[in-house]
Scaffold this motif. Structure first.
Motif, PDB file in Angstrom:
ATOM      1  N   PHE A 185       0.796  -1.231   0.000  1.00 52.19           N
ATOM      2  CA  PHE A 185       0.000   0.000   0.000  1.00 52.19           C
ATOM      3  C   PHE A 185       0.827   1.278   0.000  1.00 52.19           C
ATOM      4  CE2 PHE A 185      -2.537  -3.320   2.100  1.00 52.19           C
ATOM      5  CZ  PHE A 185      -3.603  -3.371   1.223  1.00 52.19           C
ATOM      6  N   GLY A 186       2.144   1.180  -0.054  1.00 55.10           N
ATOM      7  CA  GLY A 186       2.974   2.371   0.024  1.00 55.10           C
ATOM      8  C   GLY A 186       2.931   2.936   1.433  1.00 55.10           C
ATOM      9  N   THR A 187       2.975   4.252   1.547  1.00 58.13           N
ATOM     10  CA  THR A 187       2.964   4.902   2.863  1.00 58.13           C
ATOM     11  C   THR A 187       1.606   5.548   3.113  1.00 58.13           C
ATOM     12  OG1 THR A 187       5.320   5.389   2.606  1.00 58.13           O
ATOM     13  CG2 THR A 187       4.146   6.582   4.330  1.00 58.13           C
ATOM     14  N   VAL A 188       1.067   5.272   4.287  1.00 58.42           N
ATOM     15  CA  VAL A 188      -0.179   5.920   4.708  1.00 58.42           C
ATOM     16  C   VAL A 188       0.058   6.625   6.040  1.00 58.42           C
ATOM     17  CG1 VAL A 188      -1.775   4.420   3.448  1.00 58.42           C
ATOM     18  CG2 VAL A 188      -1.075   3.802   5.762  1.00 58.42           C
ATOM     19  N   VAL A 189      -0.710   7.700   6.257  1.00 58.24           N
ATOM     20  CA  VAL A 189      -0.592   8.525   7.456  1.00 58.24           C
ATOM     21  C   VAL A 189      -1.830   8.336   8.321  1.00 58.24           C
ATOM     22  CG1 VAL A 189      -0.402  10.895   8.325  1.00 58.24           C
ATOM     23  CG2 VAL A 189       0.736  10.262   6.180  1.00 58.24           C
ATOM     24  N   TYR A 190      -1.596   8.147   9.602  1.00 60.30           N
ATOM     25  CA  TYR A 190      -2.665   8.110  10.595  1.00 60.30           C
ATOM     26  C   TYR A 190      -2.508   9.375  11.436  1.00 60.30           C
ATOM     27  CZ  TYR A 190      -3.186   3.125   9.460  1.00 60.30           C
ATOM     28  OH  TYR A 190      -3.394   1.936   8.815  1.00 60.30           O
ATOM     29  N   TYR A 194      -1.775  13.483   2.017  1.00 64.03           N
ATOM     30  CA  TYR A 194      -1.532  14.153   3.292  1.00 64.03           C
ATOM     31  C   TYR A 194      -0.500  15.261   3.117  1.00 64.03           C
ATOM     32  CZ  TYR A 194      -0.933  14.891   8.277  1.00 64.03           C
ATOM     33  OH  TYR A 194      -0.890  15.467   9.532  1.00 64.03           O
ATOM     34  N   TYR A 195       0.560  14.969   2.389  1.00 67.39           N
ATOM     35  CA  TYR A 195       1.580  15.996   2.137  1.00 67.39           C
ATOM     36  C   TYR A 195       0.967  17.199   1.400  1.00 67.39           C
ATOM     37  CZ  TYR A 195       5.042  18.649  -0.350  1.00 67.39           C
ATOM     38  OH  TYR A 195       5.742  19.702  -0.877  1.00 67.39           O
ATOM     39  N   GLU A 196       0.251  16.931   0.330  1.00 67.00           N
ATOM     40  CA  GLU A 196      -0.283  18.008  -0.514  1.00 67.00           C
ATOM     41  C   GLU A 196      -1.323  18.863   0.210  1.00 67.00           C
ATOM     42  OE1 GLU A 196      -1.561  15.762  -3.906  1.00 67.00           O
ATOM     43  OE2 GLU A 196       0.513  15.342  -4.492  1.00 67.00           O
ATOM     44  N   GLU A 197      -2.100  18.258   1.104  1.00 72.27           N
ATOM     45  CA  GLU A 197      -3.198  18.997   1.734  1.00 72.27           C
ATOM     46  C   GLU A 197      -2.949  19.419   3.184  1.00 72.27           C
ATOM     47  OE1 GLU A 197      -7.185  17.772   0.964  1.00 72.27           O
ATOM     48  OE2 GLU A 197      -6.593  16.636  -0.813  1.00 72.27           O
ATOM     49  N   SER A 198      -2.047  18.720   3.878  1.00 70.91           N
ATOM     50  CA  SER A 198      -1.827  19.053   5.288  1.00 70.91           C
ATOM     51  C   SER A 198      -0.447  19.641   5.561  1.00 70.91           C
ATOM     52  CB  SER A 198      -2.034  17.806   6.160  1.00 70.91           C
ATOM     53  OG  SER A 198      -1.940  18.150   7.526  1.00 70.91           O
ATOM     54  N   ILE A 199       0.592  19.046   4.994  1.00 63.59           N
ATOM     55  CA  ILE A 199       1.951  19.564   5.221  1.00 63.59           C
ATOM     56  C   ILE A 199       2.251  20.708   4.260  1.00 63.59           C
ATOM     57  CG2 ILE A 199       4.408  19.009   5.168  1.00 63.59           C
ATOM     58  CD1 ILE A 199       3.608  16.131   6.038  1.00 63.59           C
ATOM     59  N   LYS A 200       2.055  20.480   3.001  1.00 65.60           N
ATOM     60  CA  LYS A 200       2.260  21.457   1.918  1.00 65.60           C
ATOM     61  C   LYS A 200       3.724  21.854   1.731  1.00 65.60           C
ATOM     62  CE  LYS A 200      -2.378  23.316   1.996  1.00 65.60           C
ATOM     63  NZ  LYS A 200      -3.175  24.309   1.359  1.00 65.60           N
ATOM     64  N   ASP A 201       3.979  22.436   0.589  1.00 63.94           N
ATOM     65  CA  ASP A 201       5.312  22.916   0.235  1.00 63.94           C
ATOM     66  C   ASP A 201       5.715  24.075   1.142  1.00 63.94           C
ATOM     67  OD1 ASP A 201       7.287  24.571  -1.415  1.00 63.94           O
ATOM     68  OD2 ASP A 201       7.096  22.735  -2.590  1.00 63.94           O
ATOM     69  N   GLU A 202       7.014  24.275   1.311  1.00 63.95           N
ATOM     70  CA  GLU A 202       7.486  25.366   2.174  1.00 63.95           C
ATOM     71  C   GLU A 202       7.850  26.637   1.419  1.00 63.95           C
ATOM     72  OE1 GLU A 202       9.233  23.107   6.036  1.00 63.95           O
ATOM     73  OE2 GLU A 202      10.641  23.385   4.384  1.00 63.95           O
ATOM     74  N   LYS A 203       7.750  26.623   0.108  1.00 64.54           N
ATOM     75  CA  LYS A 203       8.167  27.788  -0.687  1.00 64.54           C
ATOM     76  C   LYS A 203       7.439  29.061  -0.291  1.00 64.54           C
ATOM     77  CE  LYS A 203       9.636  25.164  -4.683  1.00 64.54           C
ATOM     78  NZ  LYS A 203       8.951  24.195  -5.511  1.00 64.54           N
ATOM     79  N   CYS A 204       6.182  28.921   0.122  1.00 67.35           N
ATOM     80  CA  CYS A 204       5.390  30.106   0.494  1.00 67.35           C
ATOM     81  C   CYS A 204       5.543  30.478   1.976  1.00 67.35           C
ATOM     82  CB  CYS A 204       3.922  29.884   0.147  1.00 67.35           C
ATOM     83  SG  CYS A 204       3.191  28.524   1.072  1.00 67.35           S
ATOM     84  N   LEU A 205       6.323  29.700   2.717  1.00 67.94           N
ATOM     85  CA  LEU A 205       6.471  29.944   4.153  1.00 67.94           C
ATOM     86  C   LEU A 205       7.749  30.706   4.471  1.00 67.94           C
ATOM     87  CD1 LEU A 205       5.546  26.433   5.641  1.00 67.94           C
ATOM     88  CD2 LEU A 205       4.073  28.439   5.444  1.00 67.94           C
ATOM     89  N   ARG A 206       7.673  31.592   5.438  1.00 68.90           N
ATOM     90  CA  ARG A 206       8.886  32.233   5.931  1.00 68.90           C
ATOM     91  C   ARG A 206       9.772  31.166   6.567  1.00 68.90           C
ATOM     92  NH1 ARG A 206       5.565  36.570   8.495  1.00 68.90           N
ATOM     93  NH2 ARG A 206       6.424  35.828  10.459  1.00 68.90           N
TER      94      ARG A 206
END
Length: 193
Positions: A79-84, A99-111
């Protein structure tokens, strides 16, 4: 590995204990899967990390800035990697890429001061080494910031309180600390675009 959200031990604002119990459930009910389980502490030097799609948020996008957050990952060849994450509005479990795309997100827009680090601890190691007397949840005048769980605090034979070592993003004996890029490299499912 079939773990339902409603069957998990949960106390709001005690994510590290929620994850400990989730990990303990895997070790007891799915022992063959424990080698693919990881407990992830997310924090940074400033102790200010944004995450999205969190139930505690009052914003439409679900953004919260936590001092730290803890999630549970299971990696398998099937199943690959899943997040709980018991605090997200996303599915439980959730595909790592989603989970990465919707909860963690990229840091480019973050200070820079909001860039996250990830302490990755194998599940069996976390169960053996983590301890918390919950004192980090007390105000200076001794009141609880959030009501504690009803069960006793988690401790080991050697320790009754080492949570700060896990929250810290300095290198120590608990797992390995990764940047976002290293974290993604380790856990991203291959079909991520």
């Amino acid at each position: 590995m079939d773990i339902k959200k409603q069957d998990c031990t949960y106390t709001s604002c005690y994510c590290e204990e929620n994850v400990w119990f989730l990990c303990n459930t895997v070790q007891n009910k799915h022992p063959d899967d424990i080698h693919g389980c990881f407990c992830i502490f997310i924090s940074n030097e400033r102790r200010a990390i944004p995450l999205w799609r969190q139930r505690a948020s009052k914003r439409e996008d679900g953004q919260v800035v936590w001092d730290y957050h803890v999630i549970f990952l299971h990696q398998s060849s099937n199943f690959g990697t899943v997040v709980y994450d018991l605090d997200t509005t996303l599915p439980f479990p959730c595909d790592f890429n989603k989970y990465y795309e919707e909860s963690i997100k990229d840091e480019k827009c973050l200070r820079k001061e909001y860039h996250r680090k990830f302490r990755v601890i194998p599940g069996a190691e976390f169960l053996k080494t983590f301890a918390s007397d919950r004192s980090h949840m007390l105000t200076q005048d001794g009141r609880w910031m959030s009501p504690p769980p009803v069960y006793p605090p988690i401790k080991t034979e050697e320790n009754s309180n080492n949570i700060q070592e896990f929250i810290s993003m300095e290198k120590n004996n608990h797992g390995v600390v990764l940047s976002l890029e290293e974290f993604l490299e380790k856990f991203t499912n291959s079909d991520r675009t």
